[in-house]
Scaffold this active site. Structure first.
Site, PDB file in Angstrom:
ATOM      1  N   ASP A 307       0.818  -1.214   0.000  1.00  9.62           N
ATOM      2  CA  ASP A 307       0.000   0.000   0.000  1.00  9.62           C
ATOM      3  C   ASP A 307       0.853   1.265   0.000  1.00  9.62           C
ATOM      4  O   ASP A 307       0.321   2.367  -0.028  1.00  9.62           O
ATOM      5  CB  ASP A 307      -0.936   0.008   1.215  1.00  9.62           C
ATOM      6  CG  ASP A 307      -2.377   0.274   0.816  1.00  9.62           C
ATOM      7  OD1 ASP A 307      -2.674   0.252  -0.391  1.00  9.62           O
ATOM      8  OD2 ASP A 307      -3.203   0.493   1.720  1.00  9.62           O
ATOM      9  N   ASP A 354       0.623 -10.476   8.763  1.00 10.29           N
ATOM     10  CA  ASP A 354       1.231  -9.148   8.830  1.00 10.29           C
ATOM     11  C   ASP A 354       2.652  -9.250   8.295  1.00 10.29           C
ATOM     12  O   ASP A 354       3.297 -10.310   8.388  1.00 10.29           O
ATOM     13  CB  ASP A 354       1.244  -8.642  10.272  1.00 10.29           C
ATOM     14  CG  ASP A 354      -0.127  -8.150  10.706  1.00 10.29           C
ATOM     15  OD1 ASP A 354      -0.995  -7.948   9.837  1.00 10.29           O
ATOM     16  OD2 ASP A 354      -0.339  -7.985  11.929  1.00 10.29           O
ATOM     17  N   ASP A 356       5.464  -8.492   9.255  1.00 20.67           N
ATOM     18  CA  ASP A 356       6.557  -8.865  10.148  1.00 20.67           C
ATOM     19  C   ASP A 356       6.357 -10.239  10.772  1.00 20.67           C
ATOM     20  O   ASP A 356       7.203 -10.692  11.543  1.00 20.67           O
ATOM     21  CB  ASP A 356       6.701  -7.825  11.257  1.00 20.67           C
ATOM     22  CG  ASP A 356       5.452  -7.720  12.110  1.00 20.67           C
ATOM     23  OD1 ASP A 356       4.411  -7.306  11.562  1.00 20.67           O
ATOM     24  OD2 ASP A 356       5.497  -8.056  13.307  1.00 20.67           O
ATOM     25  N   ASP A 451     -10.540  -6.955  11.487  1.00 22.41           N
ATOM     26  CA  ASP A 451     -10.391  -8.396  11.672  1.00 22.41           C
ATOM     27  C   ASP A 451     -11.519  -8.988  12.525  1.00 22.41           C
ATOM     28  O   ASP A 451     -12.212  -9.913  12.101  1.00 22.41           O
ATOM     29  CB  ASP A 451      -9.015  -8.710  12.279  1.00 22.41           C
ATOM     30  CG  ASP A 451      -8.613  -7.702  13.353  1.00 22.41           C
ATOM     31  OD1 ASP A 451      -9.491  -6.985  13.860  1.00 22.41           O
ATOM     32  OD2 ASP A 451      -7.414  -7.633  13.687  1.00 22.41           O
TER      33      ASP A 451
END
Length: 852
Positions: A307, A354, A356, A451
């Site tokens: 993004d 995610d 990470d 979520d």
């Protein structure tokens, strides 16, 4: 602030109208509270509710809207139950036609009663199937007898809660309850836990009944405000406690389901890794682990959803075979990013990480089995695990000595949610069925916690969810306390937005247990204001002799102490090593000031607020005390310390003082000061020396020199680019620093334990300290990069074998830790404060040390 000011003016005007019409102060305050509570809980602006509001006097003739009475909420509740459940019109019965219309309007409430038996039966069947037990009452008469016994038990419980007792008998009753709980607390049987929960619920209910019926003083405005504020905070805590008991009274420990032996039957999976502003070095391990997942190559597709539209990311994705996806319109943050990618992909399932979170190689083989076994399962969630220290572990020096802050939710509460088919999607480390996502229109975009809202929508459409309590991925924690608070503000605002926009209690499609689980998740984040009230509640009495609890000191001990003891004991028995004593109070204290305003604004105006990204990959280059974050704690510390001094003075020198009551309030203030000190201790941001966090481990490896000499070593820690090695005793008696020097080239041979494959990497020695060597790994190509991640971060069962020291979770250890951390917090502030302020803090700390 303009919205809040306008809202406060409206409250004041309504209050004045009530008073001018002749209502008392207490009745006016109660009417304001419950009226606006209804506005927060229900969309009263919709047509079906407007019909009721227009004919309110017809449906509720007992209530005069402009002139409320104290018990109008009870009248409203009883009349609503009558309209929904009793006033059923017969054929041609015109008298009750209006009541029938009202009943249709209340359909959502009436429907709750119909599926009650089915919901509880399904939940019980789900639990007992998971436990491998049979619990079926086949006889109709046995079912009737069980129902009668439950009804009698409920009536006896109500009698036990509401029966007034003389003070000495109250002490005897609570002593018996305590002895019974002490006898049960070490029993591992589930029945013993149920009894402890029941005892705790009865004791706490009895306390709340006593508080509401006997101890709320409404004689003057100051007493009324203080008493009602504390009573409201305690009622909130009691409701959250009761919901939590229900939520985790029986946790489902689900194991992975096997996949078909024929790999051609395995579904296709799209792995999506959203990113916005994170450094490429943070994202690289996740991408390398994703393309190396144990899954057929032709059925696995990895996508980086960038993004930030960064050219550097596009080039790297092309070099490793990952599809790079960007978009022109960056609307709806992470949810919009994923929804855009869903339109461009077509896999059967979607795995989301995610950027990470590095997945283990067996992530898909451990999760997708449930999607095949049960075609109604739309979501399989796994725990979030963090290999870097969070601000609490790092700033307090507690690495590996306490559970992580979110372990309670990800390793315990989610298993309770799974019992009731209410597992919540956490935004990462999960697999979702694409067809289910398509049915609800993709990831939810109405709130900033997309979520949890997505899982709520899936459940409302009749889909099931699952949770597997095995850490199959690991990521980076927030690097600073400010970043941690910022993240929790977003979660709190989003969960309250869900409660306001898509209230799980009243929307269609959910079972009663699912409603309660999601309601508790939302209500939990409203703890900010109650926690602040608890931190200042003893001060009105100490400063102004205002009774926040209108009772003697002995009565307070007889009711408050059992409530606190049983709640603490039962929570400890349920949570075990997922959270230590007193840490819940410290966590809530740190967040309370900062989440209060966002959650209240979300209640009043849920559309306000924006999505804020949690920064990852940053580091603290120097140790500093974050005075900006600590300002609220300093204010509360000053107020409580002033109360401590003033109260002690009155107890010693005022001949008319109620010494026992003052002493109880002083104990309360002392506890608050310790909690506030521990909260302040977390604000000392320690220096982060290494660029990448180290992960503790115990791995066998072989160190090879350029001359070909081999030495068996133990890998004690690893990071993205380095390994720490424990060397054996040198055979020749020569120290290792004489053999190895910084900068020397070496090779390390690592073995992947599950598959038994060995990999050889070129390295350079970066540090020699006694028998410990630090080496920097230098992969030469993509295959070696993937192999290194496979042997370290992506090793199956890597995160289930992390070394921990959790055997000290006792009450005495908890008290010692609280006192130690509390004083350490004040000492840290003292060392890092400006010179003038340091003098004041020095006096405060010396007095507190003398008192303790």
């Amino acid at each position: 602030m303009t919205t809040l000011r306008r809202y406060a003016n409206r409250l004041q005007e309504q209050y004045l109208i009530y008073r001018l019409n002749g209502s008392g102060m207490a009745a006016s305050l109660v009417a304001l509270f419950f009226t606006h509570l209804l506005w927060w809980l229900l969309p009263l602006e919709k047509l079906r509710y407007r019909r009721i509001r227009r004919r309110f006097r017809y449906y509720y003739p007992q209530i005069t809207p402009g002139k409320p009475r104290l018990f109008d909420p009870l009248r409203f509740l009883s009349q609503s139950c009558y309209l929904m459940l009793v006033a059923l019109p017969g054929p041609g019965d015109d008298r009750l036609r209006e009541a029938a219309a009202a009943r249709k309007t209340f359909t959502r409430f009436a429907r709750l009663t119909a599926p009650l038996k089915k919901a509880l039966s399904d939940a019980a069947s789900r639990v007992f199937r998971a436990a491998g037990e049979e619990f079926i009452i086949r006889s109709v008469w046995a079912r009737i007898a069980a129902g009668i016994l439950l009804l009698l038990a409920a009536l006896l419980m109500i009698l036990c809660i509401t029966q007034p007792l003389e003070l000495e008998y109250q002490f005897i009753f609570m002593a018996l309850m305590w002895v019974l709980a002490m006898l049960l607390r070490n029993h591992r049987a589930r029945g013993a836990l149920f009894i402890m929960i029941f005892i705790s619920f009865v004791v706490s209910s009895r306390y709340i009944w006593w508080r509401v019926s006997k101890t709320v003083l409404l004689e003057d405005p100051a007493s009324a405000v203080c008493s009602l504020a504390l009573a409201g905070a305690e009622i909130y805590s009691y409701l959250v406690m009761a919901l939590a008991y229900f939520q985790v009274c029986w946790v489902l420990d689900r194991k992975p389901a096997p996949l078909p032996e024929d790999r051609s039957l395995w579904p296709t999976v799209d792995v999506m890794i959203p990113s916005y502003n994170e450094p490429l070095e943070v994202v690289k391990p996740t991408l390398l682990a994703a393309i190396d997942l144990d899954w057929p190559r032709d059925k696995l597709h990895v996508y980086l959803l960038d993004d930030g539209t960064r050219e550097e990311f596009r080039r790297y994705c092309e070099s490793i075979g990952v599809t790079w996806i960007s978009r022109e319109k960056h609307n709806f943050a992470k949810a919009g990013n994923i929804n855009h990618a869903l339109e461009l992909t077509k896999g059967d399932h979607v795995a989301i990480f995610d950027c990470d979170h590095v997945p283990c190689r067996n992530f898909l083989t451990a999760t997708v089995g449930w999607m095949i076994k049960d075609p109604r399962i739309s979501l399989v969630q796994t725990p979030h695990h963090f290999y870097s220290d969070n601000p609490f572990e790092k700033n307090l020096g507690l690495h590996g000595r306490m559970p992580q802050e979110d372990t309670l939710f990800h390793r315990f509460i989610q298993k309770g949610n799974d019992t009731w088919n209410a597992t919540m999607f956490c935004g990462s480390c999960a697999v979702i069925r694409r067809s289910a996502l398509g049915e609800i229109g993709g990831i939810a975009v109405e709130t900033v916690t997309e979520d949890a809202h997505t899982s709520l929508k899936l459940l409302r459409r009749g889909w099931s969810t699952a949770f597997i309590d095995i850490p199959l991925a690991a990521g980076l924690s927030t690097e600073s306390l400010a970043a941690h608070i910022n993240q929790r503000i977003r979660w709190a605002r989003g969960m309250v937005q869900i409660f306001r926009i898509d209230n799980p209690l009243f929307r269609k499609g959910l079972s009663i247990p699912q409603r309660l689980c999601f309601a508790n998740a939302s209500l939990h984040f409203l703890h900010g204001l109650p926690r602040i009230i608890f931190l200042i509640a003893p001060l009105p009495y100490l400063f102004c002799h205002i009774y926040v609890i209108f009772a003697s000191g002995a009565a307070i001990l007889a009711y408050v102490l059992p409530h606190m003891v049983h709640t603490t004991m039962t929570n400890h028995r349920m949570q075990q090593n997922n959270r230590f004593y007193f840490w819940g109070a410290i966590y809530e204290t740190i967040l309370s000031w900062y989440i209060t305003l966002p959650t209240l604004v979300a209640l009043i105006s849920p559309r306000h607020g924006k999505f804020n990204v949690t920064a990852k990959g940053e580091s603290n280059r120097e140790t500093h005390f974050d005075w900006t974050v600590s300002r609220p704690y300093l204010l509360l510390i000053f107020l409580n310390f002033a109360g401590l001094i003033y109260g002690t003075w009155n107890m010693l020198f005022d001949p008319f003082a109620e010494k026992l009551t003052i002493f109880i309030n002083l104990l309360w203030v002392a506890y608050n000061l310790l909690v506030l000190g521990a909260a302040s201790a977390v604000a000392l941001e320690t220096r982060q020396i290494r660029s990448f966090p180290r992960v503790d481990c115990r791995m066998r490896a072989t160190l090879e020199t350029v001359q070909g000499h081999l030495t068996e070593v133990t890998v004690t820690d690893f990071s993205q680019q380095a390994l720490g090695l424990q060397m054996p005793e040198p055979r020749s008696g020569v120290a290792w620093h004489q053999i190895f020097r910084e900068g020397d080239p070496v090779f390390i041979i690592l073995t992947q334990q599950r598959e038994g494959a060995s990999y050889r990497f070129s390295c350079r020695i970066s540090r020699v300290a006694g028998s410990h060597l630090g080496i920097t790994v230098l992969p030469r190509n993509l295959q070696e990069n993937i192999a290194y991640i496979r042997c370290t971060f992506a090793e199956p069962n890597r995160w289930t074998e992390q070394p921990r020291n959790y055997d000290m979770n006792t009450l005495s250890h908890g008290i010692h830790t609280l006192v130690t951390l509390g004083f350490n917090g004040y000492l840290k502030m003292l060392r890092h404060s400006p010179r003038g302020f340091r003098e004041i803090l020095n006096v405060i700390v010396r007095i507190m040390i003398f008192v303790f």
